[in-house]
Design a protein around this motif. Structure first.
Motif, PDB file in Angstrom:
ATOM      1  N   UNK A  81       0.853  -1.201   0.082  1.00 23.34           N
ATOM      2  CA  UNK A  81       0.145  -0.058  -0.106  1.00 23.34           C
ATOM      3  C   UNK A  81       0.782   1.333  -0.043  1.00 23.34           C
ATOM      4  N   UNK A  82       0.616   2.249  -0.816  1.00 18.34           N
ATOM      5  CA  UNK A  82       1.338   3.261  -1.181  1.00 18.34           C
ATOM      6  C   UNK A  82       1.101   4.432   0.072  1.00 18.34           C
ATOM      7  N   UNK A  83       2.113   4.849   0.658  1.00 17.55           N
ATOM      8  CA  UNK A  83       2.063   6.071   1.605  1.00 17.55           C
ATOM      9  C   UNK A  83       2.901   7.269   1.021  1.00 17.55           C
ATOM     10  N   UNK A  84       2.709   8.424   1.329  1.00 14.81           N
ATOM     11  CA  UNK A  84       3.068   9.463   0.740  1.00 14.81           C
ATOM     12  C   UNK A  84       4.504  10.034   1.417  1.00 14.81           C
ATOM     13  N   UNK A  85       5.389  10.302   0.565  1.00 20.51           N
ATOM     14  CA  UNK A  85       6.483  11.243   0.916  1.00 20.51           C
ATOM     15  C   UNK A  85       6.188  12.753   1.246  1.00 20.51           C
ATOM     16  N   UNK A  86       5.515  13.058   2.084  1.00 16.12           N
ATOM     17  CA  UNK A  86       4.653  14.342   2.188  1.00 16.12           C
ATOM     18  C   UNK A  86       5.501  15.503   2.527  1.00 16.12           C
ATOM     19  N   UNK A  87       5.960  16.091   1.575  1.00 11.30           N
ATOM     20  CA  UNK A  87       6.966  17.273   1.628  1.00 11.30           C
ATOM     21  C   UNK A  87       6.639  18.359   2.675  1.00 11.30           C
ATOM     22  N   UNK A  88       5.414  18.550   2.746  1.00 11.73           N
ATOM     23  CA  UNK A  88       4.925  19.863   3.838  1.00 11.73           C
ATOM     24  C   UNK A  88       5.355  19.363   5.341  1.00 11.73           C
ATOM     25  N   UNK A  89       5.853  18.011   5.399  1.00  8.36           N
ATOM     26  CA  UNK A  89       6.196  17.477   6.836  1.00  8.36           C
ATOM     27  C   UNK A  89       7.641  17.750   7.123  1.00  8.36           C
ATOM     28  N   UNK A  90       8.502  18.013   5.891  1.00  6.20           N
ATOM     29  CA  UNK A  90       9.784  17.984   6.002  1.00  6.20           C
ATOM     30  C   UNK A  90      10.349  18.987   7.187  1.00  6.20           C
ATOM     31  N   UNK A  91       9.832  20.208   7.596  1.00  2.00           N
ATOM     32  CA  UNK A  91      10.163  20.967   8.696  1.00  2.00           C
ATOM     33  C   UNK A  91      10.357  20.068  10.255  1.00  2.00           C
ATOM     34  N   UNK A  92       9.502  18.909  10.133  1.00  2.57           N
ATOM     35  CA  UNK A  92       9.069  18.380  11.477  1.00  2.57           C
ATOM     36  C   UNK A  92      10.651  17.512  11.651  1.00  2.57           C
ATOM     37  N   UNK A  93      11.387  17.066  10.614  1.00  4.49           N
ATOM     38  CA  UNK A  93      12.539  16.412  10.807  1.00  4.49           C
ATOM     39  C   UNK A  93      13.798  17.335  10.963  1.00  4.49           C
ATOM     40  N   UNK A  94      13.663  18.697  11.067  1.00  2.00           N
ATOM     41  CA  UNK A  94      14.686  19.350  11.162  1.00  2.00           C
ATOM     42  C   UNK A  94      14.603  20.297  12.706  1.00  2.00           C
ATOM     43  N   UNK A  95      15.581  19.680  13.283  1.00  2.00           N
ATOM     44  CA  UNK A  95      15.549  20.168  14.761  1.00  2.00           C
ATOM     45  C   UNK A  95      15.965  21.557  15.143  1.00  2.00           C
ATOM     46  N   UNK A 155      21.081  19.354  11.221  1.00  2.00           N
ATOM     47  CA  UNK A 155      20.426  19.128   9.777  1.00  2.00           C
ATOM     48  C   UNK A 155      19.089  18.427  10.052  1.00  2.00           C
ATOM     49  N   UNK A 156      19.337  17.407  10.636  1.00  2.00           N
ATOM     50  CA  UNK A 156      18.142  16.260  11.016  1.00  2.00           C
ATOM     51  C   UNK A 156      17.950  15.886  12.405  1.00  2.00           C
ATOM     52  N   UNK A 157      16.664  15.661  12.535  1.00  2.00           N
ATOM     53  CA  UNK A 157      16.373  14.830  13.722  1.00  2.00           C
ATOM     54  C   UNK A 157      15.591  13.482  13.611  1.00  2.00           C
ATOM     55  N   UNK A 158      16.627  12.431  14.316  1.00  2.00           N
ATOM     56  CA  UNK A 158      16.247  10.988  13.909  1.00  2.00           C
ATOM     57  C   UNK A 158      14.738  10.553  14.675  1.00  2.00           C
ATOM     58  N   UNK A 159      14.532  11.405  15.465  1.00  5.34           N
ATOM     59  CA  UNK A 159      13.160  11.107  16.116  1.00  5.34           C
ATOM     60  C   UNK A 159      12.461  12.257  16.580  1.00  5.34           C
ATOM     61  N   UNK A 160      11.603  13.045  15.744  1.00  2.98           N
ATOM     62  CA  UNK A 160      10.887  13.972  16.162  1.00  2.98           C
ATOM     63  C   UNK A 160       9.618  13.825  17.233  1.00  2.98           C
ATOM     64  N   UNK A 161       9.597  14.517  18.287  1.00  2.00           N
ATOM     65  CA  UNK A 161       8.552  14.098  19.064  1.00  2.00           C
ATOM     66  C   UNK A 161       7.350  15.108  18.729  1.00  2.00           C
ATOM     67  N   UNK A 162       6.781  14.408  17.436  1.00  2.00           N
ATOM     68  CA  UNK A 162       5.651  15.274  17.057  1.00  2.00           C
ATOM     69  C   UNK A 162       4.243  14.471  17.213  1.00  2.00           C
ATOM     70  N   UNK A 163       4.544  13.106  17.506  1.00  2.00           N
ATOM     71  CA  UNK A 163       3.486  12.317  17.823  1.00  2.00           C
ATOM     72  C   UNK A 163       2.404  11.821  16.619  1.00  2.00           C
ATOM     73  N   UNK A 164       2.759  12.522  15.391  1.00  2.00           N
ATOM     74  CA  UNK A 164       1.838  12.135  14.065  1.00  2.00           C
ATOM     75  C   UNK A 164       2.784  11.554  13.111  1.00  2.00           C
ATOM     76  N   UNK A 165       2.375  10.790  12.207  1.00  2.86           N
ATOM     77  CA  UNK A 165       2.822  10.228  10.951  1.00  2.86           C
ATOM     78  C   UNK A 165       4.277   9.827  11.199  1.00  2.86           C
ATOM     79  N   UNK A 166       4.665   8.874  12.040  1.00  6.13           N
ATOM     80  CA  UNK A 166       5.884   8.599  12.349  1.00  6.13           C
ATOM     81  C   UNK A 166       6.448   7.800  11.037  1.00  6.13           C
ATOM     82  N   UNK A 167       5.674   7.295  10.585  1.00  8.51           N
ATOM     83  CA  UNK A 167       6.303   6.360   9.142  1.00  8.51           C
ATOM     84  C   UNK A 167       6.476   7.331   8.235  1.00  8.51           C
ATOM     85  N   UNK A 168       5.905   8.271   7.900  1.00  8.05           N
ATOM     86  CA  UNK A 168       5.966   9.208   6.922  1.00  8.05           C
ATOM     87  C   UNK A 168       7.501  10.234   7.434  1.00  8.05           C
TER      88      UNK A 168
END
Length: 457
Positions: free
Chosen positions: A373-387, A391-404
Motif C-alpha cells: 500500500x502506497x503512503x506519501x513522501x509528504x513534503x510539507x512535513x519536512x520541517x518536522x525532521x529539522x531540529x 540538519x536532521x532529527x532522527x526522532x521528532x517528538x511530534x506524535x503524528x505520521x511516524x512512518x512518513x
C-alpha cells in the motif's frame, strides 16, 4: 528444505477444487457413494474445507472448497491447506483461471515451509504436480527466496548476530557467483560510515556493512536493507515490544531473499545489495540521546531517540548507494511501529515519488499475491525532521505520521528520483494459510514482478 513440485510423470491423485457455485454440479457428477459421503460429512465448499474421497485401496481423491469470490478475497492462499493431504503426488482438477492456478501452486510451496532448526517437525509429504500454464522455475525461485527470508528472521539473535548474518550474505553471494565485500569495526570509521559505527559500537559483535555485486549487463538495481540483528532500543531502552526484536533485521532478510530470486532466475540486470548490520545494545560507550552525528553524506543528525537507530544505519548505507549511478534504488526495513498502527502486520507500506514504479509494483503485488500500500513522501512535513541544532532529527517528538517522517528522513540520504522505500513488519503474528506464525517476507515478490517495467527488461 527446498520447495519442489512433484514429478510431472508421477502417478498422482486428483484434488478437485469446487466453489460454492459449482458444488451442485460437482456432486451430481459423482457416484452415489461419493455424493452421499460428502453430503453426510457436511461438505459445503467453504474456502479451504478439505475432504478425502475413499477408494478401493484407501484414498482415491480429495476435494477442497473454493468458497465464494467474497471469501476468496478475504482468504489469500485458501487452497494451501491442501498440503495436509496424505503423502504422494496430487494434481488440481477444477475450472481455475491462470492467476488462480498460480496462487494455488505458490501457496502450496509456501505452506511447506518448516522452521526446524531447534525442534524437528514433520515435513509435508503431499506434493503437487505443477498446474498447467504455471511458470515452475519462477514459482520455485519465489518460494526459495521466501524460505531464506523466513529462516533468517526466525533464527534468534544468539545464532543470527552480525557474524552469522555476514556468513549468510557471503554464502548467498558465493552460491551465485557474486562479488561480496565486508567493512566492519574500526574500518567503518576509516571508510566513512560513522552512523553505522555509532549505532553498533556498544556490542561486542562488531557492526559492519555488507555489499554484493552480481551481473555485468543490463540496467542497474540497488537494494539496501536494515540488518539490526537485535534492538534493545539502546539507552532509550524499550519498555515493551523487545521480545520480537530478533526480527529487526527483516529488511536485510527480505532484500537477501529478493536477491536470491533475481539471481536464481538469471534476470538480465546488474544487481547491487547493501546491508547495514548492527546490534543496538547497551554499554558504557553506547550512543547517547542528544548526541549529534555527522553522516557519510555530510548531513548532521541529532539523536533524540537511540531506539530510532534503523534510519541512522540506513542513512549511511543509502548515501553509499547513491555514490554510484543506479537506475532504481529500493530500501527495505522494519522501521516504525507507526506503519503497523496504520496498516497492520499483513500489508506492507511503501513510499516513492515515481508513479510509474508505483503502478508497476502494485500490478506485481496483485500478480504475486503480495499486498502493498502506497503512503506519501509528504513534503510539507519536512520541517518536522529539522531540529534546528542539526540538519536532521532522527526522532521528532511530534506524535503524528511516524512512518512518513521516517521515510522523509531516509529520502534525504537516498536523493534519487527513482527511489522506493518499504516500512515492513516481517512477522506473521498467527498462523495463516501459507504463512506460518513467525518471520515472513513482504514486498519482495511484488518488486520481482514489477522489475520488468521499472527497469525496462
Amino acid at each position: 528444505m527446498v520447495p519442489a513440485f512433484a514429478d510431472a510423470d508421477a502417478v498422482s491423485r486428483p484434488l478437485y477444487v469446487v466453489g460454492v457455485d459449482g458444488l451442485a454440479a460437482f456432486l451430481s457428477a459423482q457416484p452415489e457413494s461419493v455424493r452421499a459421503w460428502l453430503t453426510a460429512s457436511g461438505f459445503a465448499a467453504a474456502l479451504g474445507d478439505l475432504r478425502l474421497i475413499p477408494g478401493g485401496d484407501g484414498v482415491a481423491a480429495a476435494v477442497i472448497g473454493y468458497g465464494t469470490p467474497a471469501t476468496r478475497a478475504r482468504g489469500r492462499f485458501g487452497l494451501a491447506k491442501a498440503t495436509a493431504l496424505p503423502a504422494g503426488a496430487w494434481h488440481l482438477v477444477g475450472d481455475l483461471t491462470p492467476a488462480q492456478r498460480d496462487e494455488a501452486a505458490l501457496g502450496w510451496l509456501l505452506a511447506q515451509y518448516r522452521f526446524d532448526r531447534y525442534r524437528k517437525s514433520p515435513a509435508a509429504e503431499a506434493t503437487l504436480v505443477l498446474p498447467e500454464g504455471c511458470d515452475g522455475p519462477r514459482l520455485l525461485a519465489m518460494a526459495a527466496g521466501e524460505y531464506l527470508t523466513r529462516d533468517l528472521i526466525n533464527t534468534p539473535a544468539q545464532d543470527m548476530g552480525p557474524d552469522e548474518l555476514e556468513a549468510a550474505f557471503t554464502a548467498l553471494a558465493t552460491r551465485f557467483g557474486a562479488r561480496s565485500k565486508v567493512v566492519k569495526g574500526a574500518a567503518l570509521l576509516e571508510q566513512n560510515f560513522p552512523m553505522i559505527h555509532a549505532v553498533g559500537r556498544a556490542s561486542p559483535r562488531e557492526p559492519r556493512l555488507l555489499e554484493m555485486h552480481w551481473g555485468n549487463v543490463g540496467p542497474s538495481l540497488t537494494l539496501v536493507g536494515k540488518g539490526v540483528c537485535f534492538d534493545t532500543g539502546g539507552l532509550n531502552i524499550k519498555t515493551s515490544g523487545m521480545t520480537l526484536m530478533k526480527k529487526d533485521m527483516g529488511g536485510a532478510a527480505t532484500v537477501m531473499g529478493l536477491a536470491q530470486m533475481i539471481m536464481q532466475l538469471g534476470l538480465p540486470l546488474r544487481l547491487r545489495v547493501i546491508v547495514a548490520v548492527v546490534e543496538n545494545v547497551i554499554a558504557g560507550n553506547a550512543l547517547k540521546p542528544k548526541d549529534i552525528l555527522t553522516s557519510r553524506k555530510g548531513l548532521t543528525v541529532e539523536v533524540n531517540d537511540t531506539d530510532a537507530e534503523g534510519r541512522l544505519v540506513l542513512g549511511d548505507a543509502l548515501a553509499l548507494a547513491t555514490e554510484t549511478p543506479t537506475d532504481v534504488l529500493i530500501s527495505m526495513a522494519t522501521l516504525t511501529g507507526a506503519a503497523r498502527t496504520a496498516l497492520g502486520p499483513d500489508l506492507a507500506p511503501y513510499y516513492t515519488d515515481d508513479s510509474t514504479m508505483a503502478q508497476a509494483l502494485e500490478q506485481g503485488a496483485t500478480a504475486t499475491f503480495d499486498p502493498v500500500w502506497r503512503l506519501p513522501f509528504h513534503t510539507p512535513y519536512e520541517p518536522i525532521i529539522e531540529p534546528g541544532i542539526a540538519d536532521l532529527d532522527n526522532a521528532p517528538g511530534w506524535g503524528f505520521a511516524g512512518s512518513v517522517t521516517a521515510a522523509l528522513f531516509l529520502r534525504r540520504f537516498a536523493d534519487h528520483p527513482r527511489y522506493m522505500h518499504f516500512d515492513i513488519y516481517g512477522h506473521t503474528p498467527a498462523d495463516a494459510p501459507a504463512r506460518p506464525k513467525g518471520g515472513v517476507g513482504q514486498g519482495a515478490r511484488a518488486i520481482l514482478a514489477g522489475l520488468p517495467t521499472m527497469l525496462g527488461l
